[in-house]
Design an enzyme around this catalytic site. Sequence first.
Site, mmCIF file in Angstrom:
data_model
loop_
_atom_site.group_PDB
_atom_site.id
_atom_site.type_symbol
_atom_site.label_atom_id
_atom_site.label_comp_id
_atom_site.label_asym_id
_atom_site.label_seq_id
_atom_site.Cartn_x
_atom_site.Cartn_y
_atom_site.Cartn_z
ATOM 1 N N GLU A 32 -20.020 21.967 -10.617
ATOM 2 C CA GLU A 32 -18.771 22.676 -10.901
ATOM 3 C C GLU A 32 -18.510 23.716 -9.818
ATOM 4 O O GLU A 32 -19.417 24.462 -9.432
ATOM 5 C CB GLU A 32 -18.864 23.345 -12.274
ATOM 6 N N THR A 42 -8.855 23.281 -18.585
ATOM 7 C CA THR A 42 -9.419 23.292 -19.942
ATOM 8 C C THR A 42 -9.324 24.655 -20.601
ATOM 9 O O THR A 42 -9.074 24.751 -21.812
ATOM 10 C CB THR A 42 -10.883 22.820 -19.908
ATOM 11 N N SER A 46 -2.887 24.727 -24.481
ATOM 12 C CA SER A 46 -2.307 25.112 -25.770
ATOM 13 C C SER A 46 -3.300 25.100 -26.924
ATOM 14 O O SER A 46 -2.944 25.451 -28.048
ATOM 15 C CB SER A 46 -1.126 24.188 -26.109
ATOM 16 N N ALA A 47 -4.538 24.674 -26.678
ATOM 17 C CA ALA A 47 -5.601 24.675 -27.693
ATOM 18 C C ALA A 47 -5.263 23.777 -28.880
ATOM 19 O O ALA A 47 -5.586 24.089 -30.020
ATOM 20 C CB ALA A 47 -5.890 26.102 -28.163
ATOM 21 N N HIS A 50 -3.613 17.085 -30.319
ATOM 22 C CA HIS A 50 -2.371 16.368 -30.605
ATOM 23 C C HIS A 50 -2.657 15.138 -31.460
ATOM 24 O O HIS A 50 -3.687 14.474 -31.315
ATOM 25 C CB HIS A 50 -1.699 15.945 -29.302
ATOM 26 N N ILE A 337 -5.688 13.503 -15.578
ATOM 27 C CA ILE A 337 -5.888 13.738 -17.013
ATOM 28 C C ILE A 337 -5.036 14.937 -17.428
ATOM 29 O O ILE A 337 -5.522 16.057 -17.618
ATOM 30 C CB ILE A 337 -7.374 13.951 -17.351
ATOM 31 N N SER A 339 -1.855 16.527 -20.086
ATOM 32 C CA SER A 339 -1.677 16.564 -21.533
ATOM 33 C C SER A 339 -1.346 15.168 -22.068
ATOM 34 O O SER A 339 -0.540 14.451 -21.453
ATOM 35 C CB SER A 339 -0.548 17.531 -21.887
ATOM 36 N N CYS A 404 -12.662 45.470 -31.352
ATOM 37 C CA CYS A 404 -11.512 44.650 -31.766
ATOM 38 C C CYS A 404 -11.952 43.389 -32.491
ATOM 39 O O CYS A 404 -11.333 42.979 -33.484
ATOM 40 C CB CYS A 404 -10.672 44.265 -30.553
ATOM 41 N N CYS A 439 -7.348 45.381 -27.369
ATOM 42 C CA CYS A 439 -7.466 46.248 -26.183
ATOM 43 C C CYS A 439 -7.809 45.462 -24.921
ATOM 44 O O CYS A 439 -7.874 46.046 -23.837
ATOM 45 C CB CYS A 439 -8.480 47.355 -26.426
#
Length: 472
Positions: A32, A42, A46-47, A50, A337, A339, A404, A439
Amino acid sequence: MIYDVLIIGAGITGCMTAYRLAAYKLKTAVVEAYGDVSMGATKANSAIVHAGFDAECGTLKAKLNVEACAEMPALAKLLDVEYNQCGSLVSAFSEKEEEKIKELYNRGIKNGVPDLEIVRGERLHKMEPNLSRDVVSALYAPTGGIICPWGLTIAAAESAAVHGTDFYFNFRVNKITKTDDVFTVSCDNRSLQAYRIVNAAGVWGDYIASVAGEQDFPIRITPRRGEYMILDKSYDTANHILFSIPSEKGKGILVSPTVHGNVIVGPNAYAIDDKEDKSTTADGLKEISDGAVRLVPSLNLKTVITSFSGIRPTPNAHDYFIEPSETVVGLVHAVGIESPGFACGPALGNYIVKKLEETGLKLEKREDYTGARPPILKFNYLDDEGKRKLIESNPNYAKIVCRCETITEGEIIDAINRPIPALDLDAVKRRTRAGMGRCQGGFCSMRVAAIIERETGSSVTKHGGKSWVLGD
């Protein structure tokens, strides 16, 4: 050592391929360019898992999307990743848009998406009270869901690692040669050898093909930037993933809950020249704000806590290109690759393994393979008695570092010592959420950095490279 398979790229495609290969008696490596997994498209999408109604019938996209969506609930449970099958709604504001809804419905049925239906009127607005009253109908896909994209990728990588896969980070491939049956893959003065290579380099997929000596490679990748905003957890907007009508640029601007309790808004889509340009713009953020408010008029944009952009690898073809090279024997491409690439991840891994087998790779199952990873202790998910017992066993869990998100020092130390260790601020953030709250790390970042430095004895960066936080 000569690896059986070397995978270039540690996004969802590369890590899911490594995860599937770990089930066999093989020696596998992943390289990587950045300092952690999930550092490209990745980690900035949009997490969404589908359902599979958008991809054109008969495409590899459609096939893999539907397969992966069906597997995701069980896989998420096995890998201890948060997943919520909340369903999605594609909204139509006019009769013309209703025609597009019907097209998507029919396409989804042909693709094999289960339980699709078109909903209207009071039922629709009871399902989604904050949805604009101008929406006349919506395509409802109950199998759609939300997940943490980097969480799933890290989980797959960790499982692969505990089953023997080697990961090499800050390894930006700039040379590939082949002698007899062995590839030598190089990054400056470092090199690794393997009998087979998987090109899962995302937006750099066409570059890697060129470096490997591919002749007349048919795929060209255009970077496409999409901008997003994240709203604070205090604002409850949507029960489902809310889509606009898709266009030629993509699936359109959406409003969606996240598995961590925030709301995500975006993306837009712009072709760019720079594969590394992840900037956001005032015009772009206004565009996604306007699109989101059209869907949810009550959206309170004053609660936005951060914005970001991601780069999608858009190919000149209309489908994924996952094939063995015709000119470089032993090289398998997994490029273009785009969406719903993230949602296809589990099925992509299986499909790429089959393509490797077509090249002659022998697959012998391992008897000790579980597909799981070491469990993760999440302090804030425990009840009071569980927290008390944990603190008694390890006082580090009594020290709240991130207020938080209620993340403890014990969890940060755990992240540093995981199978894929978190060695910089952003890596810890992706694993624990320390710094992802309201924060945005203003309170906890330096405390996290001090813990990393203490535990590793090394200087600390924000996200690898020269992004120094402590030390030189």
